[in-house]
Design a protein around this motif. Structure first.
Motif, PDB file in Angstrom:
ATOM      1  N   HIS A   1     -43.545 -55.257   4.556  1.00  0.00           N
ATOM      2  CA  HIS A   1     -42.833 -55.131   5.969  1.00  0.00           C
ATOM      3  C   HIS A   1     -43.995 -54.043   6.607  1.00  0.00           C
ATOM      4  CE1 HIS A   1     -41.430 -51.623   3.617  1.00  0.00           C
ATOM      5  NE2 HIS A   1     -41.577 -50.934   4.595  1.00  0.00           N
ATOM      6  N   HIS A   2     -44.783 -53.345   5.895  1.00  0.00           N
ATOM      7  CA  HIS A   2     -45.754 -52.812   6.694  1.00  0.00           C
ATOM      8  C   HIS A   2     -46.982 -53.393   6.757  1.00  0.00           C
ATOM      9  CE1 HIS A   2     -46.998 -52.097   2.588  1.00  0.00           C
ATOM     10  NE2 HIS A   2     -45.875 -51.694   2.218  1.00  0.00           N
TER      11      HIS A   2
ATOM     12  N   VAL B   1     -36.333 -63.193   4.512  1.00  0.00           N
ATOM     13  CA  VAL B   1     -36.621 -62.144   3.598  1.00  0.00           C
ATOM     14  C   VAL B   1     -36.824 -62.623   2.179  1.00  0.00           C
ATOM     15  CG1 VAL B   1     -35.280 -60.460   2.105  1.00  0.00           C
ATOM     16  CG2 VAL B   1     -34.901 -60.435   4.722  1.00  0.00           C
TER      17      VAL B   1
ATOM     18  N   ASN C   1     -36.662 -61.600  -1.330  1.00  0.00           N
ATOM     19  CA  ASN C   1     -35.631 -60.768  -1.801  1.00  0.00           C
ATOM     20  C   ASN C   1     -36.200 -60.133  -3.368  1.00  0.00           C
ATOM     21  OD1 ASN C   1     -33.244 -59.164  -2.004  1.00  0.00           O
ATOM     22  ND2 ASN C   1     -32.309 -60.834  -3.587  1.00  0.00           N
TER      23      ASN C   1
ATOM     24  N   VAL D   1     -35.878 -57.282  -4.750  1.00  0.00           N
ATOM     25  CA  VAL D   1     -35.255 -56.331  -5.636  1.00  0.00           C
ATOM     26  C   VAL D   1     -33.937 -56.892  -5.848  1.00  0.00           C
ATOM     27  CG1 VAL D   1     -33.821 -53.981  -5.610  1.00  0.00           C
ATOM     28  CG2 VAL D   1     -36.451 -54.380  -4.791  1.00  0.00           C
ATOM     29  N   ASN D   2     -33.464 -57.086  -7.147  1.00  0.00           N
ATOM     30  CA  ASN D   2     -32.184 -57.474  -7.531  1.00  0.00           C
ATOM     31  C   ASN D   2     -31.731 -57.061  -8.735  1.00  0.00           C
ATOM     32  OD1 ASN D   2     -30.004 -59.433  -8.045  1.00  0.00           O
ATOM     33  ND2 ASN D   2     -31.184 -61.298  -7.964  1.00  0.00           N
TER      34      ASN D   2
ATOM     35  N   VAL E   1     -40.477 -49.662 -12.028  1.00  0.00           N
ATOM     36  CA  VAL E   1     -41.585 -49.041 -11.368  1.00  0.00           C
ATOM     37  C   VAL E   1     -42.302 -50.050 -10.386  1.00  0.00           C
ATOM     38  CG1 VAL E   1     -41.897 -46.918 -12.715  1.00  0.00           C
ATOM     39  CG2 VAL E   1     -43.273 -49.341 -13.205  1.00  0.00           C
TER      40      VAL E   1
ATOM     41  N   TYR F   1     -41.002 -49.757  -7.209  1.00  0.00           N
ATOM     42  CA  TYR F   1     -41.630 -48.546  -6.320  1.00  0.00           C
ATOM     43  C   TYR F   1     -42.676 -48.564  -5.542  1.00  0.00           C
ATOM     44  CZ  TYR F   1     -38.015 -46.216  -9.333  1.00  0.00           C
ATOM     45  OH  TYR F   1     -36.835 -45.869  -9.915  1.00  0.00           O
TER      46      TYR F   1
ATOM     47  N   TYR G   1     -45.612 -49.283  -3.236  1.00  0.00           N
ATOM     48  CA  TYR G   1     -45.453 -49.320  -1.845  1.00  0.00           C
ATOM     49  C   TYR G   1     -45.458 -50.728  -1.351  1.00  0.00           C
ATOM     50  CZ  TYR G   1     -46.875 -48.492   2.956  1.00  0.00           C
ATOM     51  OH  TYR G   1     -46.708 -48.308   4.313  1.00  0.00           O
ATOM     52  N   GLU G   2     -46.499 -51.464  -1.948  1.00  0.00           N
ATOM     53  CA  GLU G   2     -46.426 -53.227  -1.384  1.00  0.00           C
ATOM     54  C   GLU G   2     -45.353 -53.788  -1.889  1.00  0.00           C
ATOM     55  OE1 GLU G   2     -49.070 -51.407  -2.733  1.00  0.00           O
ATOM     56  OE2 GLU G   2     -50.607 -51.702  -1.052  1.00  0.00           O
TER      57      GLU G   2
ATOM     58  N   GLN H   1     -42.019 -52.683  -2.282  1.00  0.00           N
ATOM     59  CA  GLN H   1     -40.810 -51.907  -1.724  1.00  0.00           C
ATOM     60  C   GLN H   1     -40.140 -52.924  -0.424  1.00  0.00           C
ATOM     61  OE1 GLN H   1     -41.805 -48.227   0.041  1.00  0.00           O
ATOM     62  NE2 GLN H   1     -42.339 -47.273  -1.791  1.00  0.00           N
ATOM     63  N   MET H   2     -38.758 -53.142  -0.715  1.00  0.00           N
ATOM     64  CA  MET H   2     -38.215 -53.963   0.380  1.00  0.00           C
ATOM     65  C   MET H   2     -38.256 -53.076   1.774  1.00  0.00           C
ATOM     66  SD  MET H   2     -36.764 -56.634  -0.821  1.00  0.00           S
ATOM     67  CE  MET H   2     -35.527 -57.186   0.181  1.00  0.00           C
ATOM     68  N   THR H   3     -38.368 -53.619   2.758  1.00  0.00           N
ATOM     69  CA  THR H   3     -38.116 -55.249   2.870  1.00  0.00           C
ATOM     70  C   THR H   3     -39.426 -55.887   2.868  1.00  0.00           C
ATOM     71  OG1 THR H   3     -36.691 -54.396   4.727  1.00  0.00           O
ATOM     72  CG2 THR H   3     -37.232 -56.843   4.894  1.00  0.00           C
TER      73      THR H   3
ATOM     74  N   PHE I   1     -40.711 -60.057   3.121  1.00  0.00           N
ATOM     75  CA  PHE I   1     -40.900 -61.342   3.653  1.00  0.00           C
ATOM     76  C   PHE I   1     -41.591 -62.647   3.063  1.00  0.00           C
ATOM     77  CE2 PHE I   1     -39.916 -58.443   7.207  1.00  0.00           C
ATOM     78  CZ  PHE I   1     -38.716 -58.930   7.590  1.00  0.00           C
TER      79      PHE I   1
END
Lengths: 522, 522
Positions: free
Chosen positions: B117-118, B135, B137, B139-140, B255, B258, B260-261, B263-265, B267
C-alpha cells in the motif's frame, strides 16, 4: 430400529439433527446443501420478520413445499443487514427521521459489514444466490492508534505498525534477557531454549545482541527509492511512552485482530452487505411489508398473529410460526408464551451500538495517508474509524466516522443526527484534519434506538446461556424462535443463517413425523 | 543565483532532483504528477527493454516531446511483470518451450504478484492508467504451517492461527512469570509494570492467573452454531512440540508478514498484474518486439545499438540510451562502458527463484478447507503455496504450487517442466490430498533460467551498495541505467517506476541544461 422409533427416542428434533444427518435423512455436502426429505405441502407457516433469519427460513421452507407468509414491519427486507445508500431512511425512537443523501454508488453497511472466512453458511448462501464477494480488509498496519489527551504520544498519529513492532520488540527483548539470565524456569531443553531465543529474535526483530532497535517493519520517515535513496527510519517509541499513552491497552492493541471472528481472511458482499438480503428476498414469495406485529397467540391448534397495516388491525392464522423479531421488539408484543420464554424475551440484554457514515469529496485517507481499508483505534467517543474496503483509488468515499458500543454508543445515541455528525467531525479532525475541507454529508444509526431493532445483538453470559438462552431453543407450542439470539454466533449473519436452518429442520421434523414429544402435534 | 548556476554547482542532475523540486522546476503533487518543464523535442532516445522501467521511461519521455524507440527481445511487453494465461510461452535456456493451456479466465502472476500500500508510484500509475486493483490477501490465519518429516507435529496440517496464538500465549506467559518473580529489570515503574502485565494477558490471551490456555483464537474443532452448539476448542500444541517440529523457526513463522513490504494492505491488478504493463504499452509508440540487443556503443556523440531481428543484424543510432536490461542479460551484450560499470554489470548477483501455477478442477482449498488467499509455509522444496486472491467462490482456480528461492529454486530450476509438476504435486499432496483428484495442468517459470531475464532481481549487500551499485547511478556517457536494480526497491515494481522517473529527470536535466559536469553534452 426404524427411523421413526429412533426419532421418538432421541427426544426433540433439534437434538436429532446430527442424528438425522447420520441416518442419511439430510444430505450435507461440502457445498452445504440442505436436502431435507419429505414435503411441507399444505402447511402454512407465518414468519415474523424479513431479516436474514426470516428470509432464510422462508427460502428453505418454500423449497420443501410449505406455504409461507412473512410479516415485516419495515418497508424493506434485511432487518439489521442494511446498507445505507441515497434514499435510506433511519427511524429512531425520539428524533426525526433521517434520509440519506449520499452520492450514487456510495454506501456503508450500517449493520454487519464483515464475513469471517469460516462462516461457511454465509458464504454458502452467497454462492447459492450468486452474490459476489470481495475481501474486507480488516487488518491494515497503516492505520492509526490515536490516544486523545493521554501521555507523551497523545494526539499524535501513530501508525499501528509502529506500536505492533515496538511492543513485539520490547517484550521479546525482555523475555530473551530473562532467558539469558537463566532466572526463569522454561522447562525447555538447552537446545529448545536456543531455538526459542532464535524465535524471539525473529519475532521481535531483535539485533544480534537480542536488543530491540527500530527496523523498517515500523515504516520509514523517508521512503526508500531509486538511486541514492536508501530510506530513513525513525527511532522506536519509548516503551514507557507507549504504556503511559495507553497505546498498549487492550482497547487499542490489535487483540481485536486476534479474535477468531476477526482474523483475516474476511469478506463483504460487493455493493453492500444487504445484497445478500436482497438476493434472498427475490427468492421468497409473500413478504408483507409495513406490517407491525402486535400479538402472537398460540391457539389450541395453530397460531394467530395480529398486526397493524396502514393503521388497520389485521389477523393472520397459520399452522406454525417462526418468530425472528429481536427480543427488545418482541418484548413489546402481546403473547401467551410460557413464563420461561416470556422471561427470556424480557431479560436477555442487547448491546447498545452506533455507526455514522461520513461522505468525503476525496479519499484523503488513501491519497494523503496510504490507508486502504482497515480500522483506526482511538480512546475517545469514536472508538474506531473504519476505512472503506471497496472502490480503492476512487474519487469519493464514505468512511465510518465511529463504530462504538455500550456507554459511548449510548452517549452518541442520545444526540441528534446533526450532533452526532458534529461529534464525529470534531473528534475525527484530530486524526484527519482533512475532514474539515473534504466533508460532504453523513448518516447515523443508533441501533438500540432504531425502531424494529432496538439493539445491536443479543448478549449472553455463561450463566444466561444455561437459563434464559435455553428457553428460546424449544418451540413454545406452535411458535419457533430464530435469529442470531438463538445461537452462539451473536452479532454475525451466520447466526441468522444457522438459526434458520436449525429451526427449519426442527419444524420440518415435526410436520413430517408425528411422534414428537414436548411439542404439540398439528 | 540563476537556476543554471545552481545546477552547475550542484554537480550532477541526479542529485539535483530534490533541489529542482524545491526550485519549482518539478511540480510534485500528492497525486504524484511528474511535471518536468522544458521540451525534449528533436531528441531521439533508444530504450532497451520494454519492461516496466523501459515502458515508463518511454511514457514519461514521450509526454516531454522526446522521440523514443524501444527495443524488446521478447514478443511482448512487461518483462518480468507477466501473467500466465492460455497461450503464454516460457523459454528457458536448456529445456523445451512450454505453452500454457490454462482455461479462459484462469491466470497466475509469474512475476510480481503484490503491491504494498505504500508503493505510491505503483498505485499512482494504476490510477493514471485506469488499471483497476483489488486486495491481495497476503495475511490469512487459516493457511497451514506444514513441517515435513520433523518433530511430533510433522506431516500435520497445522493452521497458522494455532501456531501464532500458541507462541504468543507461551511467550507472554513466560515473560509475565519473569516479571511477577521480579527477576528481571524492566526499568519500568510499578504502575507501568502492572500495565505491561495487562498487555501481556491481552496479547497472549492469558487467563486470570496469566497462564496460557487454548482459546477460540486458535480455532475450533467443532464450530459454534445455533441452539446447543457452543463449539469445541482443542488443546494448544505443546511448546516443545512446536519448537522441535521447527514451526517456530523464522522460515515458518509469520515474520514475513511483519516485513514492511508484506504488511497488509496489499493489492494486485484485477485480471493479472501485467495489466499494468499492457496499459503502459498502449500509451507508448515504437516498441520493436523480437529485437535482441547484441551491442551498446557510446559514440563521440550519441549511441549506437546493434541488435538481431529475425536473424538479421541491425543498427540503431540515438542521442541517448536508457538501458533497462537485467544485469545477467546485459552481461552478455557487447559494450564499451567504463570498467566500473562493466564490473557492476558482471558482478551484481541476481536471485534464483521459481514459481509453478497449478490449475485445479475445483477450489478445494476454499470449499473443503476455508482457505481464501494467503500463503501456506512448508520446510520442503515448495517453500510456499500461494492461494489465489481473486475469483473467490469460483469454480476452478490456479494456485502457486511453489514459490521458492536460492538453493531450492536452483533445484527445481534444474528439472524439466514435467518434473517440476511432479514435484509440486507429490509434495503438495502431503498438504492437500485433493491434488490427486482435482489437478488439471501446470506451467512453471524458473526466473534465473528464463531467456531475457536470467534472474529474479538484483541482490545487494551494504558493501556492494557502496561500490558496484553506485556505478550504475550515473550515466556511462550517453547510456543511462534504469530498472529495479538501480533502486533500494529490489524485486518490486515500484523499483522499475521509481528508477524510470529518476532516469527521465536526470536525462531531461541534461538535454535542457548544457552545463552538466561529468556527463558529455549532446
Amino acid at each position: 430400529m426404524s427411523r421413526r422409533d429412533f426419532l421418538t427416542q432421541t427426544g426433540k428434533i433439534a437434538a436429532a439433527y446430527p442424528a438425522m444427518l447420520a441416518l442419511g435423512m439430510l444430505k450435507e455436502s461440502p457445498a452445504h446443501a440442505f436436502d431435507l426429505k419429505g414435503s411441507g405441502k399444505g402447511k402454512h407457516i407465518v414468519i415474523l420478520g424479513a431479516g436474514l433469519a426470516g428470509l432464510t427460513s422462508a427460502y428453505e421452507l418454500s423449497k420443501l413445499g410449505y406455504q409461507c407468509t412473512i410479516l415485516e414491519a419495515r418497508n424493506r427486507a434485511g432487518g439489521r443487514c442494511w446498507s445505507i445508500r441515497k434514499g435510506a431512511e433511519q427511524h429512531e425512537t425520539d428524533i426525526p427521521t433521517q434520509t440519506a443523501t449520499f452520492d450514487e454508488g456510495q454506501y456503508f453497511n450500517a449493520g454487519p459489514s464483515r464475513i469471517p472466512h469460516h462462516h461457511e453458511l454465509t458464504l454458502h448462501y452467497c454462492r447459492e444466490l450468486n452474490v459476489p464477494i470481495q475481501v474486507y480488509n480488516n487488518v491494515n498496519e497503516a492505520t492509526y492508534y490515536f490516544s486523545e489527551g493521554k501521555g507523551p504520544l497523545s494526539n499524535k498519529k501513530v501508525r499501528a505498525r509502529e506500536i505492533h513492532n515496538d511492543m513485539r520488540g520490547y517484550t521479546t527483548e525482555l523475555l530473551a534477557k530473562a532467558i539469558d539470565q537463566q532466572s526463569l524456569d522454561t522447562a525447555l531443553t538447552k537446545e529448545d531454549t536456543q531455538k526459542i531465543l532464535e524465535y524471539l529474535r525473529a519475532e521481535g526483530g531483535l539485533d544480534i545482541d537480542k536488543l530491540y532497535k527500530a527496523s523498517d517493519r515500523r515504516g520509514y520517515i523517508e521512503s526508500p527509492g531509486a538511486g541514492d535513496k536508501p530510506g530513513k527510519i525513525a527511532d522506536p517509541h519509548k516503551l514507557a511512552d507507549i504504556i503511559s499513552s495507553g497505546l498498549a491497552d487492550p482497547d487499542f492493541y490489535n487483540v481485536a485482530e486476534y479474535t477468531y471472528e476477526l482474523q483475516m481472511t474476511m469478506f463483504q458482499a460487493i455493493g453492500g452487505m444487504d445484497k445478500i438480503a436482497q438476493a434472498l428476498s427475490q427468492k421468497v414469495q409473500n413478504i408483507h411489508f409495513n406490517c407491525e406485529v402486535t400479538a402472537i397467540y398460540n391457539q389450541e391448534q395453530g397460531v394467530k398473529i395480529t398486526y397493524k397495516e396502514k393503521g388497520a388491525e389485521k389477523e393472520l392464522l397459520a399452522d406454525l410460526c417462526i418468530c425472528t423479531l429481536p427480543l427488545p421488539v418482541l418484548s413489546n408484543v402481546q403473547h401467551n408464551f410460557s413464563s420461561d420464554v416470556s422471561r427470556a424475551i424480557d431479560y436477555i440484554p442487547y448491546i447498545a451500538t452506533g455507526k455514522i457514515g461520513l461522505q468525503f469529496k476525496r479519499r484523503f485517507w488513501e491519497e494523503d495517508e496510504q490507508i486502504y481499508g482497515g480500522i483506526t483505534h482511538t480512546n475517545n467517543e469514536l472508538t474506531q474509524i473504519f476505512y472503506p474496503s471497496y472502490d480503492y483509488l476512487g474519487k469519493k468515499g464514505i468512511l465510518l466516522g465511529y463504530y462504538n458500543f455500550n456507554d459511548k454508543a449510548r452517549h452518541t445515541g442520545n444526540l441528534t443526527h446533526q450532533q452526532r455528525e458534529q461529534l464525529a467531525l470534531e473528534k475525527g479532525s484530530l486524526i484527519h484534519p482533512q475532514y474539515k475541507q473534504e466533508f460532504e454529508k453523513s448518516f447515523s444509526v443508533s441501533w438500540h434506538k432504531t425502531k424494529y431493532s432496538m439493539g445491536g445483538w443479543g448478549l449472553y453470559t455463561s450463566a444466561t446461556r444455561q437459563t434464559l438462552y435455553k428457553s428460546l431453543l424449544q418451540p413454545d407450542k406452535q411458535v419457533y424462535f430464530a435469529g442470531e439470539h438463538t445461537t452462539y454466533l451473536n452479532a454475525w449473519m451466520a447466526g441468522a443463517f444457522e438459526s434458520a436452518r436449525r429451526t427449519v429442520a426442527d419444524l420440518h421434523g415435526r410436520t413430517t413425523e408425528q411422534h414428537i414429544p414436548k411439542t404439540t402435534p398439528l
